[in-house]
Design an enzyme around this catalytic site. Structure first.
Site, mmCIF file in Angstrom:
data_model
loop_
_atom_site.group_PDB
_atom_site.id
_atom_site.type_symbol
_atom_site.label_atom_id
_atom_site.label_comp_id
_atom_site.label_asym_id
_atom_site.label_seq_id
_atom_site.Cartn_x
_atom_site.Cartn_y
_atom_site.Cartn_z
ATOM 1 N N SER A 2 0.834 6.864 13.146
ATOM 2 C CA SER A 2 2.222 6.600 13.515
ATOM 3 C C SER A 2 2.785 7.759 14.318
ATOM 4 O O SER A 2 2.386 8.916 14.128
ATOM 5 C CB SER A 2 3.022 6.442 12.224
ATOM 6 O OG SER A 2 4.401 6.536 12.474
ATOM 7 N N TYR A 41 5.459 9.240 3.305
ATOM 8 C CA TYR A 41 4.706 8.257 4.090
ATOM 9 C C TYR A 41 4.099 8.924 5.324
ATOM 10 O O TYR A 41 2.899 8.819 5.597
ATOM 11 C CB TYR A 41 5.616 7.088 4.517
ATOM 12 C CG TYR A 41 5.048 6.304 5.663
ATOM 13 C CD1 TYR A 41 3.966 5.453 5.484
ATOM 14 C CD2 TYR A 41 5.560 6.453 6.968
ATOM 15 C CE1 TYR A 41 3.420 4.760 6.561
ATOM 16 C CE2 TYR A 41 5.020 5.765 8.039
ATOM 17 C CZ TYR A 41 3.947 4.921 7.828
ATOM 18 O OH TYR A 41 3.400 4.251 8.899
ATOM 19 N N LYS A 73 -0.022 9.854 6.674
ATOM 20 C CA LYS A 73 -0.650 9.572 7.977
ATOM 21 C C LYS A 73 -1.213 10.861 8.587
ATOM 22 O O LYS A 73 -2.309 10.880 9.150
ATOM 23 C CB LYS A 73 0.359 8.938 8.932
ATOM 24 C CG LYS A 73 0.814 7.552 8.512
ATOM 25 C CD LYS A 73 -0.323 6.547 8.633
ATOM 26 C CE LYS A 73 0.045 5.196 8.053
ATOM 27 N NZ LYS A 73 -1.091 4.295 7.912
HETATM 28 P P1 NAD Z 1 1.967 -4.455 6.198
HETATM 29 O O1 NAD Z 1 2.519 -3.979 4.913
HETATM 30 O O2 NAD Z 1 2.507 -5.724 6.765
HETATM 31 O O3 NAD Z 1 0.379 -4.587 6.094
HETATM 32 C C1 NAD Z 1 -0.399 -3.783 5.265
HETATM 33 C C2 NAD Z 1 -1.330 -4.682 4.465
HETATM 34 O O4 NAD Z 1 -2.152 -3.871 3.627
HETATM 35 C C3 NAD Z 1 -0.580 -5.654 3.554
HETATM 36 O O5 NAD Z 1 -1.048 -6.968 3.790
HETATM 37 C C4 NAD Z 1 -0.924 -5.187 2.145
HETATM 38 O O6 NAD Z 1 -0.987 -6.259 1.233
HETATM 39 C C5 NAD Z 1 -2.252 -4.479 2.352
HETATM 40 N N1 NAD Z 1 -2.545 -3.404 1.381
HETATM 41 C C6 NAD Z 1 -1.758 -2.373 1.021
HETATM 42 N N2 NAD Z 1 -2.375 -1.603 0.105
HETATM 43 C C7 NAD Z 1 -3.587 -2.154 -0.108
HETATM 44 C C8 NAD Z 1 -4.697 -1.836 -0.962
HETATM 45 N N3 NAD Z 1 -4.664 -0.788 -1.790
HETATM 46 N N4 NAD Z 1 -5.796 -2.617 -0.923
HETATM 47 C C9 NAD Z 1 -5.841 -3.710 -0.101
HETATM 48 N N5 NAD Z 1 -4.830 -4.067 0.704
HETATM 49 C C10 NAD Z 1 -3.714 -3.299 0.699
HETATM 50 O O7 NAD Z 1 2.132 -3.266 7.252
HETATM 51 P P2 NAD Z 1 1.957 -3.268 8.838
HETATM 52 O O8 NAD Z 1 3.298 -3.136 9.443
HETATM 53 O O9 NAD Z 1 1.064 -4.362 9.250
HETATM 54 O O10 NAD Z 1 1.238 -1.875 9.027
HETATM 55 C C11 NAD Z 1 -0.173 -1.757 9.064
HETATM 56 C C12 NAD Z 1 -0.558 -0.293 9.119
HETATM 57 O O11 NAD Z 1 0.064 0.299 10.249
HETATM 58 C C13 NAD Z 1 -0.100 0.517 7.913
HETATM 59 O O12 NAD Z 1 -1.091 1.464 7.607
HETATM 60 C C14 NAD Z 1 1.158 1.191 8.414
HETATM 61 O O13 NAD Z 1 1.416 2.380 7.727
HETATM 62 C C15 NAD Z 1 0.805 1.452 9.858
HETATM 63 N N6 NAD Z 1 2.000 1.585 10.709
HETATM 64 C C16 NAD Z 1 2.942 0.605 10.709
HETATM 65 C C17 NAD Z 1 4.078 0.751 11.489
HETATM 66 C C18 NAD Z 1 5.154 -0.310 11.488
HETATM 67 O O14 NAD Z 1 6.249 -0.032 11.953
HETATM 68 N N7 NAD Z 1 4.907 -1.516 11.023
HETATM 69 C C19 NAD Z 1 4.253 1.898 12.285
HETATM 70 C C20 NAD Z 1 3.258 2.870 12.280
HETATM 71 C C21 NAD Z 1 2.123 2.703 11.486
HETATM 72 C C1 UD1 Z 2 10.757 4.600 10.998
HETATM 73 C C2 UD1 Z 2 9.898 5.727 10.468
HETATM 74 C C3 UD1 Z 2 8.496 5.645 11.013
HETATM 75 C C4 UD1 Z 2 7.913 4.281 10.820
HETATM 76 C C5 UD1 Z 2 8.854 3.258 11.451
HETATM 77 C C6 UD1 Z 2 8.357 1.862 11.298
HETATM 78 C C7 UD1 Z 2 11.196 7.735 10.004
HETATM 79 C C8 UD1 Z 2 11.519 9.115 10.442
HETATM 80 N N1 UD1 Z 2 10.413 7.022 10.813
HETATM 81 O O1 UD1 Z 2 10.972 4.816 12.376
HETATM 82 O O2 UD1 Z 2 7.682 6.553 10.331
HETATM 83 O O3 UD1 Z 2 6.635 4.220 11.427
HETATM 84 O O4 UD1 Z 2 10.132 3.365 10.830
HETATM 85 O O5 UD1 Z 2 8.217 1.536 9.960
HETATM 86 O O6 UD1 Z 2 11.625 7.271 8.983
HETATM 87 N N2 UD1 Z 2 18.824 1.800 12.730
HETATM 88 C C9 UD1 Z 2 20.139 1.395 12.588
HETATM 89 N N3 UD1 Z 2 20.445 0.534 11.574
HETATM 90 C C10 UD1 Z 2 19.521 0.052 10.692
HETATM 91 C C11 UD1 Z 2 18.179 0.475 10.848
HETATM 92 C C12 UD1 Z 2 17.868 1.367 11.874
HETATM 93 O O7 UD1 Z 2 21.004 1.800 13.351
HETATM 94 O O8 UD1 Z 2 19.864 -0.713 9.793
HETATM 95 C C13 UD1 Z 2 18.471 2.703 13.847
HETATM 96 C C14 UD1 Z 2 17.848 4.021 13.411
HETATM 97 O O9 UD1 Z 2 18.841 4.994 13.194
HETATM 98 C C15 UD1 Z 2 16.945 4.335 14.622
HETATM 99 C C16 UD1 Z 2 16.515 2.963 15.128
HETATM 100 O O10 UD1 Z 2 17.481 2.046 14.607
HETATM 101 O O11 UD1 Z 2 17.681 4.954 15.640
HETATM 102 C C17 UD1 Z 2 15.129 2.541 14.662
HETATM 103 O O12 UD1 Z 2 15.043 2.674 13.249
HETATM 104 P P1 UD1 Z 2 13.798 2.100 12.413
HETATM 105 O O13 UD1 Z 2 13.521 0.712 12.826
HETATM 106 O O14 UD1 Z 2 14.076 2.360 10.973
HETATM 107 O O15 UD1 Z 2 12.560 2.968 12.900
HETATM 108 P P2 UD1 Z 2 12.382 4.570 13.006
HETATM 109 O O16 UD1 Z 2 13.409 5.256 12.211
HETATM 110 O O17 UD1 Z 2 12.253 4.910 14.432
#
Ligand code: NAD
Ligand code: UD1
Length: 334
Positions: A124, A149, A153
């Protein structure tokens, strides 16, 4: 080629499975359903006419991980499984360190044992910490993370670095995602947040659906173009395509360690998102300006040049499409 996709029923994992299946990869999913539903498998099948084998296993149990490798000849792993809620990770750090680290360590141990050394990992942009610039480049390296979290990572990136340093026959691709939003254009796959969401787009969707009264915009006094926070939002299908490209590269190269930003390179403000969402979906969102959220940065976005040059990948879908597809999924699944 058999690709093990951990967390393959989750938001990003499910979209990636569809892209892999469309490219004729064989997909095996391991997911304990802790943040997803088995129904997603039916939807993957509906979109691709293929039904991946599903192991409903908790990857914290190493015997379960081993069972998957015993029963299948795995060629490469894409590792999505993990917990991702920033706020919850502050309250329950042990749960986060345990899940995100244990699943990864178990996988690495078993992969090593079975001589499967190709791995794509979900990292991330949060690992950059607060580097004091807006445009993040891979070579800037990891900064000070602001929550458990993010620290998981960062720790996993370090572990992967050490694994590769000890044995150069590994092929590891670390993908640093910016802010994934959007959904599959069919409306069959998307993000289904439980309870009150933390992230902007899931929150907007709940407000649009009338499930939450009003959106709080966290701060309008940042030094940005309109005072609200700026991020690099990326369509989840573009992100999924990035995984296929990353996999193709490690397959082709055979070994190596790579890090790529997956973002569009463009920053949009919270107000840009609200306005675009209203415009393309022809609705109004009720919002209020609230105080800044602790830990938030004013502005950041990716420099995606490296992924373009080395993977031949660029994000193709714009903000309008992201807002349209997000709402289309929500409407179909309320
Ligand atoms: P998600 O929660 O939708 O998907 C994760 C999946 O992993 C889920 O289906 C959950 O059931 C499964 N899981 C969790 N723990 C497990 C375990 N111990 N054994 C087996 N399965 C397990 O999340 P996502 O948004 O699809 O994210 C996927 C990956 O990308 C994650 O590692 C997350 O941290 C990373 N990531 C996500 C974002 C985001 O904004 N969505 C941003 C940066 C990184
Ligand atoms: C956050 C996490 C990041 C994670 C990502 C997706 C932090 C520092 N970063 O990013 O690690 O990968 O989520 O899960 O926590 N906002 C509003 N109102 C809301 C929600 C958000 O104004 O109700 C604004 C926030 O202030 C920000 C933007 O929207 O400016 C995006 O927020 P968000 O979607 O939560 O993502 P990040 O904070 O960028």
């Amino acid at each position: 080629m058999n690709i093990l996709v951990t967390g393959g029923l989750g938001y990003i994992g499910s979209h990636t499975c569809v892209e892999l299946l469309n490219k004729e990869y064989d997909v095996i999913i391991a997911d304990d359903l802790s943040n997803s539903k088995e129904e997603v498998l039916d939807r993957i099948e509906k979109l691709t006419d293929k039904r991946p084998k599903l192991y409903k296993y908790d990857l914290k149990e190493i015997e379960k991980v081993e069972e998957i490798f015993k029963e299948n000849k795995i060629d490469a792993v894409i590792h999505f499984a993990g917990f991702k809620a920033v706020g919850e990770s502050v309250k329950k750090p042990i749960k986060y360190y345990c899940n995100n680290l244990k699943t990864t360590l178990n996988l690495l141990e078993v992969m090593n044992k079975y001589n499967v050394k190709k791995l794509v990992f979900s990292s991330s942009a949060t690992i950059y910490g607060d580097p004091g610039v807006h445009e993040y480049k891979e070579e800037m390296g990891r900064g000070k993370t602001s929550n458990p979290y993010g620290t998981t990572k960062s720790m996993i990136e370090k572990i992967l670095e050490d694994v590769y340093a000890s044995d150069n026959s590994w092929a590891i691709s670390i993908l640093r995602y910016f802010n994934p939003i959007g959904a599959h254009e069919s409306g069959l796959l998307g993000e289904e947040p439980n309870g009150i969401p933390n992230n902007l787009m899931p929150y907007i969707m709940k407000v649009a659906a009338g499930k939450i009264d009003v959106l709080s915009i966290y701060g309008n006094d940042y030094p940005t173009k309109d005072g609200t926070g700026v991020r690099d939002y990326i369509h989840v299908v573009d992100l999924a395509e990035g995984h296929v490209k990353a996999l193709e590269k490690i397959e082709k190269d055979g070994s190596g360690k790579y890090i790529y930003n997956l973002g569009t390179g463009t920053g949009y403000s919270v107000m840009d998102i609200v306005n675009t969402f209203e415009k393309v979906n022809n609705l109004k969102l009720k919002y209020v300006i609230a105080p800044r959220r602790p830990g938030d940065l004013a502005e950041y976005y990716a420099d995606p040049t490296k992924a373009k040059e080395e993977l031949g990948w660029v994000a193709k879908r714009g903000l309008e499409q992201m807002c349209k597809d997000s709402w289309n999924f929500m409407k179909n699944n309320m």
